[in-house]
Motif scaffolding. Structure first.
Motif, PDB file in Angstrom:
ATOM      1  N   VAL A   1     -10.338  -3.384  -7.129  1.00 59.32           N
ATOM      2  CA  VAL A   1      -9.634  -2.538  -6.155  1.00 59.32           C
ATOM      3  C   VAL A   1      -9.320  -3.353  -4.911  1.00 59.32           C
ATOM      4  CG1 VAL A   1      -9.855  -0.530  -4.645  1.00 59.32           C
ATOM      5  CG2 VAL A   1     -10.575  -0.366  -7.041  1.00 59.32           C
ATOM      6  N   HIS A   2     -10.284  -4.148  -4.441  1.00 60.08           N
ATOM      7  CA  HIS A   2     -10.069  -4.994  -3.258  1.00 60.08           C
ATOM      8  C   HIS A   2      -8.919  -5.978  -3.495  1.00 60.08           C
ATOM      9  CE1 HIS A   2     -10.705  -7.723   0.072  1.00 60.08           C
ATOM     10  NE2 HIS A   2     -10.825  -8.705  -0.808  1.00 60.08           N
ATOM     11  N   ILE A   3      -8.918  -6.650  -4.646  1.00 61.28           N
ATOM     12  CA  ILE A   3      -7.901  -7.661  -4.940  1.00 61.28           C
ATOM     13  C   ILE A   3      -6.509  -7.033  -4.980  1.00 61.28           C
ATOM     14  CG2 ILE A   3      -7.014  -9.177  -6.774  1.00 61.28           C
ATOM     15  CD1 ILE A   3     -10.055  -9.751  -7.402  1.00 61.28           C
ATOM     16  N   PHE A   4      -6.362  -5.967  -5.744  1.00 60.21           N
ATOM     17  CA  PHE A   4      -5.024  -5.380  -5.909  1.00 60.21           C
ATOM     18  C   PHE A   4      -4.597  -4.604  -4.662  1.00 60.21           C
ATOM     19  CE2 PHE A   4      -5.926  -6.713 -10.150  1.00 60.21           C
ATOM     20  CZ  PHE A   4      -4.692  -7.114 -10.619  1.00 60.21           C
TER      21      PHE A   4
ATOM     22  N   THR B   1      -5.390  -5.593  -1.564  1.00 60.70           N
ATOM     23  CA  THR B   1      -4.989  -6.657  -0.644  1.00 60.70           C
ATOM     24  C   THR B   1      -3.570  -7.130  -0.955  1.00 60.70           C
ATOM     25  OG1 THR B   1      -7.278  -7.385  -0.379  1.00 60.70           O
ATOM     26  CG2 THR B   1      -5.556  -8.984   0.183  1.00 60.70           C
ATOM     27  N   ILE B   2      -3.302  -7.375  -2.230  1.00 62.67           N
ATOM     28  CA  ILE B   2      -1.964  -7.825  -2.626  1.00 62.67           C
ATOM     29  C   ILE B   2      -0.947  -6.711  -2.411  1.00 62.67           C
ATOM     30  CG2 ILE B   2      -0.532  -8.616  -4.544  1.00 62.67           C
ATOM     31  CD1 ILE B   2      -3.139  -9.914  -5.694  1.00 62.67           C
ATOM     32  N   GLY B   3      -1.299  -5.465  -2.764  1.00 64.09           N
ATOM     33  CA  GLY B   3      -0.389  -4.332  -2.575  1.00 64.09           C
ATOM     34  C   GLY B   3      -0.018  -4.134  -1.115  1.00 64.09           C
ATOM     35  N   SER B   4      -1.002  -4.242  -0.233  1.00 60.36           N
ATOM     36  CA  SER B   4      -0.727  -4.115   1.208  1.00 60.36           C
ATOM     37  C   SER B   4       0.209  -5.217   1.681  1.00 60.36           C
ATOM     38  CB  SER B   4      -2.034  -4.165   2.000  1.00 60.36           C
ATOM     39  OG  SER B   4      -2.826  -3.055   1.699  1.00 60.36           O
TER      40      SER B   4
ATOM     41  N   LEU C   1       6.572   0.617  -3.426  1.00 61.35           N
ATOM     42  CA  LEU C   1       6.283  -0.399  -4.442  1.00 61.35           C
ATOM     43  C   LEU C   1       4.960  -1.102  -4.176  1.00 61.35           C
ATOM     44  CD1 LEU C   1       9.811  -1.928  -5.136  1.00 61.35           C
ATOM     45  CD2 LEU C   1       8.483  -0.380  -6.574  1.00 61.35           C
ATOM     46  N   GLY C   2       4.683  -1.408  -2.933  1.00 57.34           N
ATOM     47  CA  GLY C   2       3.396  -2.025  -2.603  1.00 57.34           C
ATOM     48  C   GLY C   2       2.234  -1.107  -2.938  1.00 57.34           C
ATOM     49  N   GLY C   3       2.399   0.186  -2.642  1.00 58.85           N
ATOM     50  CA  GLY C   3       1.365   1.162  -2.962  1.00 58.85           C
ATOM     51  C   GLY C   3       1.173   1.323  -4.464  1.00 58.85           C
ATOM     52  N   LEU C   4       2.274   1.304  -5.212  1.00 57.40           N
ATOM     53  CA  LEU C   4       2.171   1.377  -6.677  1.00 57.40           C
ATOM     54  C   LEU C   4       1.415   0.174  -7.235  1.00 57.40           C
ATOM     55  CD1 LEU C   4       5.691   2.709  -7.708  1.00 57.40           C
ATOM     56  CD2 LEU C   4       3.491   3.864  -8.027  1.00 57.40           C
ATOM     57  N   PHE C   5       1.699  -1.009  -6.692  1.00 63.66           N
ATOM     58  CA  PHE C   5       0.992  -2.203  -7.155  1.00 63.66           C
ATOM     59  C   PHE C   5      -0.491  -2.094  -6.822  1.00 63.66           C
ATOM     60  CE2 PHE C   5      -0.691  -6.474  -7.056  1.00 63.66           C
ATOM     61  CZ  PHE C   5      -0.177  -7.006  -8.224  1.00 63.66           C
ATOM     62  N   ALA C   6      -0.810  -1.618  -5.637  1.00 60.81           N
ATOM     63  CA  ALA C   6      -2.221  -1.478  -5.251  1.00 60.81           C
ATOM     64  C   ALA C   6      -2.954  -0.522  -6.188  1.00 60.81           C
ATOM     65  CB  ALA C   6      -2.319  -0.996  -3.802  1.00 60.81           C
ATOM     66  N   ARG C   7      -2.293   0.580  -6.561  1.00 62.80           N
ATOM     67  CA  ARG C   7      -2.941   1.595  -7.402  1.00 62.80           C
ATOM     68  C   ARG C   7      -2.938   1.258  -8.886  1.00 62.80           C
ATOM     69  NH1 ARG C   7      -0.406   4.825  -3.731  1.00 62.80           N
ATOM     70  NH2 ARG C   7       1.337   5.346  -5.078  1.00 62.80           N
ATOM     71  N   TYR C   8      -1.846   0.665  -9.379  1.00 62.35           N
ATOM     72  CA  TYR C   8      -1.688   0.501 -10.826  1.00 62.35           C
ATOM     73  C   TYR C   8      -1.552  -0.952 -11.291  1.00 62.35           C
ATOM     74  CZ  TYR C   8      -0.807   5.459 -10.353  1.00 62.35           C
ATOM     75  OH  TYR C   8      -0.931   6.791 -10.041  1.00 62.35           O
ATOM     76  N   GLY C   9      -1.529  -1.889 -10.360  1.00 60.80           N
ATOM     77  CA  GLY C   9      -1.347  -3.295 -10.728  1.00 60.80           C
ATOM     78  C   GLY C   9      -2.411  -3.812 -11.677  1.00 60.80           C
ATOM     79  N   ALA C  10      -3.664  -3.415 -11.460  1.00 57.12           N
ATOM     80  CA  ALA C  10      -4.748  -3.885 -12.330  1.00 57.12           C
ATOM     81  C   ALA C  10      -4.535  -3.424 -13.765  1.00 57.12           C
ATOM     82  CB  ALA C  10      -6.095  -3.395 -11.802  1.00 57.12           C
ATOM     83  N   TYR C  11      -4.043  -2.197 -13.928  1.00 63.79           N
ATOM     84  CA  TYR C  11      -3.784  -1.688 -15.282  1.00 63.79           C
ATOM     85  C   TYR C  11      -2.643  -2.466 -15.949  1.00 63.79           C
ATOM     86  CZ  TYR C  11      -6.534   2.282 -13.627  1.00 63.79           C
ATOM     87  OH  TYR C  11      -7.521   3.066 -13.102  1.00 63.79           O
ATOM     88  N   GLY C  12      -1.596  -2.751 -15.194  1.00 61.41           N
ATOM     89  CA  GLY C  12      -0.468  -3.502 -15.741  1.00 61.41           C
ATOM     90  C   GLY C  12      -0.863  -4.926 -16.106  1.00 61.41           C
ATOM     91  N   VAL C  13      -1.559  -5.600 -15.189  1.00 59.44           N
ATOM     92  CA  VAL C  13      -1.995  -6.973 -15.454  1.00 59.44           C
ATOM     93  C   VAL C  13      -2.994  -6.986 -16.600  1.00 59.44           C
ATOM     94  CG1 VAL C  13      -3.256  -8.933 -14.487  1.00 59.44           C
ATOM     95  CG2 VAL C  13      -1.486  -7.808 -13.126  1.00 59.44           C
ATOM     96  N   GLY C  14      -3.952  -6.066 -16.587  1.00 52.58           N
ATOM     97  CA  GLY C  14      -4.934  -5.998 -17.664  1.00 52.58           C
ATOM     98  C   GLY C  14      -4.286  -5.746 -19.020  1.00 52.58           C
ATOM     99  N   SER C  15      -3.297  -4.869 -19.043  1.00 50.24           N
ATOM    100  CA  SER C  15      -2.596  -4.586 -20.302  1.00 50.24           C
ATOM    101  C   SER C  15      -1.863  -5.821 -20.808  1.00 50.24           C
ATOM    102  CB  SER C  15      -1.604  -3.433 -20.116  1.00 50.24           C
ATOM    103  OG  SER C  15      -2.287  -2.245 -19.798  1.00 50.24           O
ATOM    104  N   PHE C  16      -1.229  -6.563 -19.896  1.00 48.26           N
ATOM    105  CA  PHE C  16      -0.519  -7.776 -20.296  1.00 48.26           C
ATOM    106  C   PHE C  16      -1.502  -8.849 -20.767  1.00 48.26           C
ATOM    107  CE2 PHE C  16       1.940 -11.674 -19.770  1.00 48.26           C
ATOM    108  CZ  PHE C  16       3.117 -11.321 -20.409  1.00 48.26           C
ATOM    109  N   GLU C  17      -2.664  -8.938 -20.114  1.00 46.29           N
ATOM    110  CA  GLU C  17      -3.679  -9.898 -20.548  1.00 46.29           C
ATOM    111  C   GLU C  17      -4.234  -9.518 -21.926  1.00 46.29           C
ATOM    112  OE1 GLU C  17      -5.163 -11.356 -16.125  1.00 46.29           O
ATOM    113  OE2 GLU C  17      -6.453 -10.021 -17.279  1.00 46.29           O
TER     114      GLU C  17
END
Length: 166
Positions: free
Chosen positions: A36-39, A41-44, A54-70
């Motif tokens: 949560v801290h990492i995403f 920070t980047i989202g902000s 868009l920044g808020g979406l990345f903060a909330r859902y970026g980990a799920y998107g990156v994790g899914s791609f990984e």
């Protein structure tokens, strides 16, 4: 000799990337405080460039998107083992080669880790991630760099024979 060493190197690099990607999934999919801290920070930081939405979406859902791609990248890198097994059971099946899947997986790994390296270097996240007064010693950054390089190597060594001359 070269014909035998390329698959070994390829599997070592693929397994290293999969180890890092798959071991991080519980953090990415469980809203772990470090994730949560990492995403966040980047989202902000992204809000200054892409706007609050868009920044808020990345903060909330970026980990799920990156994790899914990984996860998808790991499945791609590991798929030659399944294809080998299927080929043993049904020799007439036309299955993708290890070389093709490791080349695609290498490209995928280098893309996602290129993004990670970029955010470590360009955003306030930094090389050493600091959270609640503790730092990670740069371990996330160095893991990302190692997979970025590994992915590029996977892509290059799994080209078609003779592609280096092109």
């Amino acid at each position: 000799m070269k014909k035998n060493i390329i698959p070994v190197i390829s599997w070592i690099l693929a397994l290293w990337a999969c180890n890092i990607f798959l071991s991080s999934l519980p953090y990415k999919f469980s809203n772990h405080p470090d994730t949560v801290h990492i995403f966040s920070t980047i989202g902000s930081w992204l809000q200054g460039f892409l706007g609050d939405n868009l920044g808020g979406l990345f903060a909330r859902y970026g980990a799920y998107g990156v994790g899914s791609f990984e996860l998808l990248t790991s499945l791609t890198l590991l798929s030659p083992a399944l294809f080998w097994l299927l080929g043993r059971m049904a020799p007439d099946l036309k299955l993708p080669s290890r070389r093709l899947m490791h080349r695609i997986g290498g490209a995928m790994a280098s893309m996602v880790m290129g993004g990670a390296v970029f955010f470590h270097l360009a955003s306030p996240l930094g090389v050493e991630v600091l959270h609640e007064g503790k730092g990670d010693g740069g371990s996330l950054f160095y893991a990302a760099v190692s997979i970025l390089v590994s992915g590029i190597i996977l892509f290059l060594i799994n080209r078609k024979p003779g592609a280096a001359a092109e």
